[in-house]
Design an enzyme around this catalytic site. Sequence first.
Site, short mmCIF file in Angstrom:
data_model
loop_
_atom_site.label_atom_id
_atom_site.label_comp_id
_atom_site.label_asym_id
_atom_site.label_seq_id
_atom_site.Cartn_x
_atom_site.Cartn_y
_atom_site.Cartn_z
N GLU A 9 0.79 -1.24 0.00
CA GLU A 9 0.00 0.00 0.00
C GLU A 9 0.82 1.28 0.00
OE1 GLU A 9 -3.99 -1.37 2.35
OE2 GLU A 9 -2.26 -0.90 3.60
C1 TNX Z 1 -4.58 -3.93 4.64
S1 TNX Z 1 -2.78 -6.21 4.51
C2 TNX Z 1 -3.32 -3.64 5.15
C3 TNX Z 1 -3.16 -3.19 6.53
C4 TNX Z 1 -4.48 -3.00 7.22
C5 TNX Z 1 -5.40 -4.13 6.85
C6 TNX Z 1 -6.70 -4.08 7.58
C7 TNX Z 1 -1.81 -5.20 4.24
C8 TNX Z 1 -0.59 -5.73 3.72
N1 TNX Z 1 -2.15 -3.93 4.48
O1 TNX Z 1 -2.40 -2.00 6.58
O2 TNX Z 1 -4.25 -2.96 8.59
O3 TNX Z 1 -5.64 -4.11 5.47
O4 TNX Z 1 -7.48 -5.21 7.34
#
Ligand code: TNX
Length: 497
Positions: free
Chosen positions: A299
């Site tokens: 992300e």
């Molecule tokens: C996605 S999973 C994210 C996290 C969040 C999560 C909440 C991932 C690699 N990144 O930063 O906490 O969703 O479900």
Amino acid sequence: MSEFTLVPAPAVVTPGEGAFSLAGSAVCGPWAALLSSEFQTVTGLSIPVADDARIVLSIDGEGAAESYRLSVTPHGVRVTAADGAGLRYAVFTLTQLAQRVDGAWVLPAVEIEDAPRFRYRGFMLDTARHFFDVATVKKLIDRAARLKLNVLHLHLSDDQGWRIEIASRPELTVKASAGAAFGAPGGFYTKADYAEIVAYAADNAMVVVPEIDLPGHTHAVGVAYPDLVEDPVLLDSVKDVIERFGGGVPVRGEHYNGIAVGHSSLRVDHEPTYAFLADVLAELAEMTPGRWLHVGGDECLSMDGDDFAAFVSRVTGMVDALGKTPVLWHEAGAAPGLAAGTVGQFWGLRRGDDAVAAKARAFPRGGGALILSPADAIYLDMKYDADTERGLAWAGHVGVEQSYDWEPAELIDGVGEPDVLGVEAPVWTETLTTLEELDQMLFPRIASAAEIAWSPARGAHPWRTWESFASRLGGLAPLWEAQGVGFSRRPEIAWAH
Ligand code: TNX
């Protein structure tokens, strides 16, 4: 009934005639004390450790790593295991086998041969959104180990806080550890705390995989060292989360209390960033005996793709040079220069899109492998349904049946059994603050992840159906109650009394 309340399902189970009566018995061999204490907790019986015992545990070095064989007859119990981990797993299997028949505790006669399908069977705890002390982490290790999970992945940094002492970069724990989601108290693990967790995990046959999330999810780094991060980028998705969940707008150098993602990043064109990472990764590698070091990569929404690729390539090289295997979330698969052997962690949906699948496939092609964490099955922070008090719902609602309804070798086009290192169930803690709240979200769904990670594939074992799993799960209620696990009594399961 030929299906005992065993989860995860052992590879081969052959029921016998009669039962072994536990009252008055004794145990000998390695891990005898573990057997005594597990049985004491669950049955209230005291089974002393004694040389002349009818429950005999031994390690004979035969078979695959972590495997064991056990035989229960009316006359005695005999366990042999490949190694200490296998013997511990045999003890947990025996504990699940214990039944109360006409007021007496017995083990039904049975022969079991068991070994894991995947060597990496993980549970991930996000300690950054909310902090969990060492005592809580140990209780989670107990719970995971009893389900034959062997990896504890600790998510140790994120926008809201930094959770691990790094001696060469003291501002991280002086300043960046104080924050947490929604203004909750922060915290961090000292080196001694971390060593205690690693040692406790090792005693439970679990390895710790530490994660420092890079180059996004790094707002907290900027609280300690503002010069190393970019100004927050307020994408529409960030504004939308702020509107729905509150927590305010991120400001460089100040604690961030909200739960929006994708607004932060390190300054990747700035050499001091790499000097910082060299210090952090070297200390982390030094205090981590396990082979894996997770460096995030998810992300990073505000960074240009080429910059992201160059960054993750360089960082995987740094991890590799430290003698560790880098692990990153699947987004990093897009980078052409990843260190050979880098492991990817897939967190897409079960019927994901082709772009995500292509990124995931890059890891096995590069000589690495994949850890599977499909979010709409085993993200343990997803709400069960609309009435679930805590948790998130971005991957939809995940009931128990859905958590069980996926098959590792069929998840991603072009990714087969040899490409899969294992399975990991993460719990993200934006909305979760206590062990009780974690228990409600983990149990029973963590058992689905454990069975998918340990047991033979769906179709290759008579117990690998939803009906069988649901019935075995329901049978575990008294055991979980005795062990103090605050599981959620999901209505789709017939819980035993
Ligand atoms: C996605 S999973 C994210 C996290 C969040 C999560 C909440 C991932 C690699 N990144 O930063 O906490 O969703 O479900």
